[in-house]
Design a protein around this motif. Structure first.
Motif, short mmCIF file in Angstrom:
data_model
loop_
_atom_site.label_atom_id
_atom_site.label_comp_id
_atom_site.label_asym_id
_atom_site.label_seq_id
_atom_site.Cartn_x
_atom_site.Cartn_y
_atom_site.Cartn_z
N GLY A 19 -2.43 0.63 -24.44
CA GLY A 19 -2.31 1.25 -24.33
C GLY A 19 -1.39 2.09 -25.04
N TRP A 21 -0.85 2.28 -28.87
CA TRP A 21 -1.50 3.15 -29.76
C TRP A 21 -2.31 4.58 -29.22
CZ3 TRP A 21 -1.20 2.28 -34.24
CH2 TRP A 21 -1.14 0.85 -35.16
N THR A 22 -2.50 5.16 -28.33
CA THR A 22 -2.35 5.90 -27.81
C THR A 22 -1.14 7.20 -27.87
OG1 THR A 22 -1.99 5.50 -25.20
CG2 THR A 22 -4.55 5.52 -25.70
N PHE A 23 -0.30 6.06 -27.89
CA PHE A 23 0.67 7.38 -27.85
C PHE A 23 1.46 6.66 -29.45
CE2 PHE A 23 3.10 3.76 -25.61
CZ PHE A 23 3.92 3.50 -26.63
N PRO A 26 -0.16 10.15 -32.44
CA PRO A 26 0.24 10.86 -32.19
C PRO A 26 1.63 11.19 -32.30
CG PRO A 26 -1.18 10.31 -30.74
CD PRO A 26 -0.57 9.19 -31.25
N ARG A 83 4.94 16.05 -20.43
CA ARG A 83 4.24 16.88 -21.42
C ARG A 83 4.91 18.21 -20.83
NH1 ARG A 83 -2.41 17.55 -20.52
NH2 ARG A 83 -2.73 19.22 -21.32
N ARG A 134 8.30 5.13 -23.42
CA ARG A 134 7.55 5.05 -23.25
C ARG A 134 7.06 3.31 -23.79
NH1 ARG A 134 2.46 9.40 -24.59
NH2 ARG A 134 3.70 11.36 -23.86
N PHE A 194 0.87 15.29 -29.13
CA PHE A 194 1.49 13.92 -28.45
C PHE A 194 1.28 14.45 -27.51
CE2 PHE A 194 5.44 12.41 -27.07
CZ PHE A 194 5.45 11.09 -26.63
N GLN A 197 -1.07 13.71 -25.07
CA GLN A 197 -0.79 12.15 -24.55
C GLN A 197 -0.95 11.52 -23.13
OE1 GLN A 197 -4.01 10.76 -26.86
NE2 GLN A 197 -3.02 13.21 -27.81
N SER A 198 -0.64 12.28 -22.13
CA SER A 198 0.13 12.08 -21.34
C SER A 198 -0.23 10.59 -20.09
CB SER A 198 -0.05 13.56 -19.77
OG SER A 198 -2.16 13.73 -19.50
N THR A 200 0.35 8.17 -21.23
CA THR A 200 0.82 6.89 -21.23
C THR A 200 2.87 7.97 -20.32
OG1 THR A 200 1.31 7.88 -23.80
CG2 THR A 200 -0.36 5.84 -22.87
N GLN A 201 3.16 8.32 -20.69
CA GLN A 201 4.40 9.03 -20.47
C GLN A 201 4.60 7.95 -18.79
OE1 GLN A 201 4.77 12.82 -19.67
NE2 GLN A 201 3.74 12.96 -17.60
#
Length: 421
Positions: A19, A21-23, A26, A83, A134, A194, A197-198, A200-201
């Motif tokens: 996970g 790269w998902t945050f 952005p 977010r 994160r 960014f 991309q909730s 991975t928060q």
């Protein structure tokens, strides 16, 4: 100082974190504008007023506002989710920068620029601290946290290689407001990307069932207070270098050299950050941080005496090389000093301290540049880092972890003690 060990954690292992790269992507895009804001304000206001002092004060108001409001933003993000804080913040920041730009171009009085600078600084998106939070949530107790801190330092400094050069090029080659306009547009696009991309928060503490528990500030932890004071010194380097290099470039009749010189300075930080994450250190982050500040103070002590572009570029590179160990050591210590429920706030206190130190440095360096020239402005980074070093040496015992000697997982079925010093 360092040794190679078998199967040490590295960038490859870090980037394979599920996970990540998902945050990361952005987050990389969203933090680009941060490095453009102060230099964009300095270049625009100096152009419209003819004074580095006025430009420095306006930029300082922005920095102080950010330093005061960023921790509150981090605290809200810890409690309600990133977010929920980012979306309104990004929209407010874009509107505030637009207002500041319009006021400066219309020749508005300084008090009007100050009024616009307050919401501009207060709404700066805290992307770096949110990305670090994160990582901390995913790597709780892992030796990869040092690698993550180094990776984030490299990412931050890459933005300080690209951002000032881009802002300077736009402001001097296209339009005096070009740097600030680009900053506002990038903040809007990158910040909303960014925020989307909730997944991975870190889990908001309110959602985790802690809504009725009173949330103590991360600043109540003694180690965080020491780090915040130390990070004021880092801010003094960033702010002092921006103004002093701008004034130096004007004095030699080559304004465009400012972006190049500042980019070389930031490149040194980036290269040192890469090395810090790639080396398996025997010493802990506290010791590396103290050594980094010592080297930084020594390197900054010669800035005021240099009058050659080539020598200043080389010395700026050396100053940049010393910043990374100081920053990375401090950010790494947060994971051992602060509980997970308050880490975004802790990171924003450090980011806010950098902004506050930068604001003070921009103000003082601007006045010195106006009255005595660029050489006097270069004294500011020296004084700031020397005071930070003295603070660290006197209060370093407060940087002990919450649970000395605690055990952290290192892979499947292996456990290693966490080293702080």
């Amino acid at each position: 100082m360092a040794s190679t060990v078998k199967n040490r954690p590295g960038y490859g292992q870090l980037l394979r974190t599920p996970g990540a790269w998902t945050f990361l992507l952005p987050g990389f895009l969203a933090r680009q504008p941060f490095a453009m804001l102060t230099i964009g304000i300095v270049l625009l206001v100096q152009h419209t007023t003819g004074s580095y002092g006025s430009a420095g004060v306006v930029a300082a108001v922005t920095g102080v506002s950010m330093a005061l409001f960023a921790p509150q933003s981090g605290k809200l993000a810890d409690r309600f989710g990133q977010r929920a804080v980012l979306v309104p913040g990004v929209l407010l920041h874009t509107a505030s920068v637009s207002a500041l730009t319009a006021l400066a171009l219309s020749g508005a009085p300084l008090w009007a620029l100050f009024a616009a600078a307050v919401p501009t600084g207060a709404s700066v998106p805290q992307i770096g601290p949110m990305v670090r939070a994160r990582w901390a949530a995913k790597l709780e107790g892992s030796p990869l946290m040092t690698t993550a801190a180094a990776f984030e330092s490299v990412t931050d400094e890459f933005t300080f290689v690209v951002g000032p050069v881009l802002a300077t090029a736009l402001s001097t080659g296209v339009h005096p407001a070009g740097g600030l306009i680009a900053e506002a547009m990038l903040t809007l696009a990158g910040g909303l990307f960014f925020a989307a991309q909730s997944g991975t928060q870190p889990q908001p503490s309110r959602a985790a069932g802690h809504a009725r528990v009173e949330h103590a500030s991360a600043l109540s932890i003694p180690g965080v207070r020491v780090l915040a004071v130390a990070f004021l010194g880092i801010g003094s380097v960033f702010g002092g270098m921006q103004v002093a290099l701008t004034a130096f470039s004007e004095e030699i009749g080559n304004p465009g050299a400012n972006g190049l010189l500042y980019g070389i300075f930031a490149a040194g930080n980036m290269l040192a950050g890469i090395a810090c994450g790639a080396i398996a250190w025997k010493s802990g982050p506290r010791r590396r941080m103290v050594l980094g500040y010592a080297g930084l103070t020594l390197a900054a002590s010669a800035l005021w005496a240099v009058h050659s572009v080539a020598l200043l570029a080389g010395l700026g590179l050396l100053v940049g090389l010393c910043i990374a160990p100081a920053l990375i050591g401090g950010y790494t210590l947060v994971e051992s000093l602060v509980p997970a429920s308050a880490r975004t706030e802790a990171f924003t206190w450090l980011t806010g301290a950098v902004a506050l130190g930068q604001a003070a440095a921009v103000t003082v360096a601007g006045q010195l540049a106006d009255e005595h020239g660029a050489s006097a402005a270069f004294v500011v980074p020296l004084v700031g880092t020397a005071l930070a070093l003295v603070t660290l040496l006197a209060l370093r015992s407060r940087l002990s972890p919450r649970a000395p000697g605690r055990i952290a997982a290192r892979g499947m079925g292996h456990r290693v003690p966490v080293t702080v010093d």
